[in-house]
Scaffold this motif. Structure first.
Motif, PDB file in Angstrom:
ATOM      1  N   TRP A   1       0.824  -1.273   0.091  1.00 19.11           N
ATOM      2  CA  TRP A   1      -0.168  -0.150   0.057  1.00 19.11           C
ATOM      3  C   TRP A   1       0.810   1.371  -0.064  1.00 19.11           C
ATOM      4  O   TRP A   1       1.590   1.385   0.887  1.00 19.11           O
ATOM      5  CB  TRP A   1      -0.872  -0.109   1.297  1.00 19.11           C
ATOM      6  CG  TRP A   1      -1.573   1.173   1.368  1.00 19.11           C
ATOM      7  CD1 TRP A   1      -1.815   2.177   2.324  1.00 19.11           C
ATOM      8  CD2 TRP A   1      -2.944   1.714   0.561  1.00 19.11           C
ATOM      9  NE1 TRP A   1      -2.849   3.217   2.184  1.00 19.11           N
ATOM     10  CE2 TRP A   1      -3.519   2.667   1.022  1.00 19.11           C
ATOM     11  CE3 TRP A   1      -3.368   1.085  -0.648  1.00 19.11           C
ATOM     12  CZ2 TRP A   1      -4.493   3.555   0.226  1.00 19.11           C
ATOM     13  CZ3 TRP A   1      -4.540   1.659  -1.298  1.00 19.11           C
ATOM     14  CH2 TRP A   1      -5.201   2.718  -0.913  1.00 19.11           C
ATOM     15  N   HIS A   2       0.880   2.093  -1.050  1.00 21.48           N
ATOM     16  CA  HIS A   2       1.549   3.220  -1.131  1.00 21.48           C
ATOM     17  C   HIS A   2       0.510   4.464  -1.011  1.00 21.48           C
ATOM     18  O   HIS A   2       0.269   4.809  -2.399  1.00 21.48           O
ATOM     19  CB  HIS A   2       2.332   3.180  -2.381  1.00 21.48           C
ATOM     20  CG  HIS A   2       3.296   2.076  -2.549  1.00 21.48           C
ATOM     21  ND1 HIS A   2       4.253   1.498  -1.571  1.00 21.48           N
ATOM     22  CD2 HIS A   2       2.981   0.765  -3.290  1.00 21.48           C
ATOM     23  CE1 HIS A   2       4.796   0.596  -1.937  1.00 21.48           C
ATOM     24  NE2 HIS A   2       4.006  -0.178  -3.128  1.00 21.48           N
TER      25      HIS A   2
ATOM     26  N   SER B   1      -0.528   8.443  -0.826  1.00 20.78           N
ATOM     27  CA  SER B   1       0.155   9.581  -1.735  1.00 20.78           C
ATOM     28  C   SER B   1       0.406  10.612  -0.616  1.00 20.78           C
ATOM     29  O   SER B   1       1.155  11.940  -0.756  1.00 20.78           O
ATOM     30  CB  SER B   1      -0.742  10.282  -2.619  1.00 20.78           C
ATOM     31  OG  SER B   1      -2.102  10.519  -2.062  1.00 20.78           O
TER      32      SER B   1
ATOM     33  N   PRO C   1      -4.311   6.329  -2.429  1.00 14.80           N
ATOM     34  CA  PRO C   1      -3.119   5.620  -2.965  1.00 14.80           C
ATOM     35  C   PRO C   1      -2.499   6.681  -4.056  1.00 14.80           C
ATOM     36  O   PRO C   1      -2.742   7.387  -4.499  1.00 14.80           O
ATOM     37  CB  PRO C   1      -3.579   4.514  -3.760  1.00 14.80           C
ATOM     38  CG  PRO C   1      -5.037   4.902  -4.020  1.00 14.80           C
ATOM     39  CD  PRO C   1      -5.827   5.697  -3.092  1.00 14.80           C
ATOM     40  N   SER C   2      -1.243   6.188  -4.227  1.00 15.63           N
ATOM     41  CA  SER C   2      -0.179   7.094  -4.938  1.00 15.63           C
ATOM     42  C   SER C   2      -0.696   6.996  -6.629  1.00 15.63           C
ATOM     43  O   SER C   2      -1.215   6.236  -6.935  1.00 15.63           O
ATOM     44  CB  SER C   2       1.215   6.768  -4.764  1.00 15.63           C
ATOM     45  OG  SER C   2       1.401   5.167  -4.984  1.00 15.63           O
TER      46      SER C   2
ATOM     47  N   TRP D   1      -0.887   3.638  -8.754  1.00 14.31           N
ATOM     48  CA  TRP D   1      -1.037   2.415  -8.080  1.00 14.31           C
ATOM     49  C   TRP D   1      -2.460   1.755  -8.543  1.00 14.31           C
ATOM     50  O   TRP D   1      -3.421   2.461  -8.501  1.00 14.31           O
ATOM     51  CB  TRP D   1      -1.125   2.751  -6.332  1.00 14.31           C
ATOM     52  CG  TRP D   1      -1.058   1.622  -5.639  1.00 14.31           C
ATOM     53  CD1 TRP D   1      -0.397   0.799  -4.936  1.00 14.31           C
ATOM     54  CD2 TRP D   1      -2.408   0.861  -5.235  1.00 14.31           C
ATOM     55  NE1 TRP D   1      -0.648  -0.197  -4.441  1.00 14.31           N
ATOM     56  CE2 TRP D   1      -2.078  -0.229  -4.221  1.00 14.31           C
ATOM     57  CE3 TRP D   1      -3.889   0.980  -5.532  1.00 14.31           C
ATOM     58  CZ2 TRP D   1      -3.088  -1.311  -3.877  1.00 14.31           C
ATOM     59  CZ3 TRP D   1      -4.769   0.095  -5.220  1.00 14.31           C
ATOM     60  CH2 TRP D   1      -4.468  -1.032  -4.139  1.00 14.31           C
TER      61      TRP D   1
ATOM     62  N   GLU E   1      -7.275  -0.347   0.254  1.00 12.48           N
ATOM     63  CA  GLU E   1      -6.312  -0.348   1.175  1.00 12.48           C
ATOM     64  C   GLU E   1      -6.284  -1.681   1.973  1.00 12.48           C
ATOM     65  O   GLU E   1      -5.580  -2.710   2.055  1.00 12.48           O
ATOM     66  CB  GLU E   1      -6.136   0.524   2.324  1.00 12.48           C
ATOM     67  CG  GLU E   1      -5.048   0.427   3.562  1.00 12.48           C
ATOM     68  CD  GLU E   1      -4.703   1.721   4.178  1.00 12.48           C
ATOM     69  OE1 GLU E   1      -3.896   1.763   5.143  1.00 12.48           O
ATOM     70  OE2 GLU E   1      -5.695   2.878   4.136  1.00 12.48           O
TER      71      GLU E   1
ATOM     72  N   ALA F   1      -4.783  -4.278  -0.486  1.00 13.60           N
ATOM     73  CA  ALA F   1      -3.460  -4.109  -0.784  1.00 13.60           C
ATOM     74  C   ALA F   1      -2.722  -4.807   0.632  1.00 13.60           C
ATOM     75  O   ALA F   1      -1.706  -5.494   0.520  1.00 13.60           O
ATOM     76  CB  ALA F   1      -3.217  -2.570  -0.503  1.00 13.60           C
TER      77      ALA F   1
ATOM     78  N   ARG G   1      -8.762   1.980 -10.636  1.00 10.33           N
ATOM     79  CA  ARG G   1      -7.580   1.117 -10.103  1.00 10.33           C
ATOM     80  C   ARG G   1      -7.683  -0.317 -10.310  1.00 10.33           C
ATOM     81  O   ARG G   1      -7.004  -1.140  -9.713  1.00 10.33           O
ATOM     82  CB  ARG G   1      -7.139   1.576  -8.558  1.00 10.33           C
ATOM     83  CG  ARG G   1      -6.505   2.856  -8.671  1.00 10.33           C
ATOM     84  CD  ARG G   1      -6.627   3.396  -7.114  1.00 10.33           C
ATOM     85  NE  ARG G   1      -5.892   4.498  -7.244  1.00 10.33           N
ATOM     86  CZ  ARG G   1      -6.458   5.926  -7.121  1.00 10.33           C
ATOM     87  NH1 ARG G   1      -7.840   6.157  -7.440  1.00 10.33           N
ATOM     88  NH2 ARG G   1      -5.725   7.171  -7.270  1.00 10.33           N
TER      89      ARG G   1
END
Length: 354
Positions: free
Chosen positions: A96-97, A99, A114-115, A118, A276, A279, A309
């Motif tokens: 999980w990345h 932003s 998320p970034s 992603w 999330e 992820a 996504r």
């Protein structure tokens, strides 16, 4: 920025007066007597705890038992004994990345964006197989409560739709007795079921799939007002195919009210919380399938964020199109709207070519 701590994973130990409590008490006092029951629950003894019995019945479609809250690892132990051939959840998550942007900051249901870039993409480990899924809001209070099942109309719909190719996994919303539904479909012996919070249920074809892990997490809440019913969860199960060993991460969600609002924290936060969860809990190589009545149409913030996504596979017609199937896999062999079967929502199906 991390934002506030999320609500914990959903669990509930049955209380006196609830159907599950009666079922657990019956089992603890010698109700499991038939050879089949004794074999299935052989890990339970006279010294097993209430929570261990409830954890076992959590997998029985007729018991309507949620996963119990059990301190000291009793649930994990009971699960290990119940399914000794099933591997535990292991390995790293998908990653999980965030932003750094937080939607509805300060609320328990705030969502971390998320970034950029992603996304969930992939179709499994290369095994040649099909995966057939269904999502269906059962309109329980009317179809089963007032009309007594309407002569088994929902069950007949499911049985007919699966007559040529069986469903691998089915998600039900407004499901207060998955055993009744499977019984009307004549499928009780073929399917195992999980009962989640907020009238969420999942059934899977027991001859083809083993459970690796399952749980639920609150991801949203209705807006305060005349349509407030509380929190809303995403119920998930991680299933492994018996032959190919392909793993499917399957999520069942019933979204917050009012329709199109995204609930207390808004549609973006709801979408981000679901992403999330995936992820963190899914694993590399999993086929991810997200289903349910989202109480949000294709033009809602919830579905727009999810579909940027994930691949949007099929959307139903009821209430402007609030029932959806999304996936990380875009290899879709077919989709169908199966009609209402007595509900106020249509059942919808999707078949993936993995």
């Amino acid at each position: 920025a991390e934002g506030p701590e999320k609500a914990p994973a959903v669990c509930h130990t049955a209380q006196p007066g609830e159907p599950c409590y009666r079922h657990v008490a019956w089992a603890m006092h010698g109700g499991l007597r038939t050879p089949g029951q004794l074999q299935k629950f052989q890990h339970l003894t006279a010294n097993s705890t209430f929570e261990e019995f409830q954890e076992a019945l959590h997998h029985d479609p007729w018991a309507s038992c949620p996963r119990p809250c059990s301190p000291g690892g009793a649930v994990a132990k009971a699960r290990m004994d119940l399914e000794p051939s099933v591997q535990s959840l292991s390995g790293a998550g998908l990653g999980w990345h965030p932003s750094g942007r937080v939607v509805a900051r300060g609320e328990w249901c705030s969502g971390r964006e998320p970034s950029a870039g992603w996304a969930l993409r992939g179709c499994g480990n290369g095994q040649q197989m099909q995966l057939k899924v269904l999502t269906y809001n059962l309109f329980w209070w009317s179809l089963f409560g007032r009309r007594g099942g309407n002569g088994g109309s929902a069950g007949r719909l499911i049985a007919e739709a699966g007559s040529q190719q069986k469903f691998d996994v089915m998600a039900f919303q407004e499901c207060e007795g998955v055993g009744w539904v499977l019984g009307d479909a004549g499928l009780t012996g073929e399917y195992a079921a999980l009962t989640g919070p907020h009238a969420l249920c999942i059934a899977y074809l027991r001859s083809s799939w083993n459970v690796l892990a399952d749980s639920s997490e609150n991801v949203a809440e209705d807006q305060r007002g005349d349509q407030w019913y509380g929190t809303r969860a995403a119920m998930w199960v991680r299933l492994q195919h018996v032959t190919t060993k392909q793993v499917v991460f399957f999520i069942n969600h019933h979204g917050p009210l009012p329709v199109q609002s995204g609930g207390r924290c808004g549609g973006q936060a709801t979408a981000f919380n679901i992403l999330e969860l995936i992820a963190i809990q899914a694993r590399e190589g999993d086929v991810v399938v997200l289903t349910g009545d989202f109480n949000a149409g294709a033009d809602s913030e919830t579905v727009k964020q999810l579909s940027t996504r994930m691949h949007k596979v099929i959307t139903g017609n009821a209430f402007g199109g609030v029932d959806h199937v999304l996936s990380n896999c875009q290899n879709v062999a077919g989709t169908r709207n199966l009609g209402p079967g007595g509900s106020d929502h249509d059942a919808i199906e999707a078949v993936f070519q993995l």
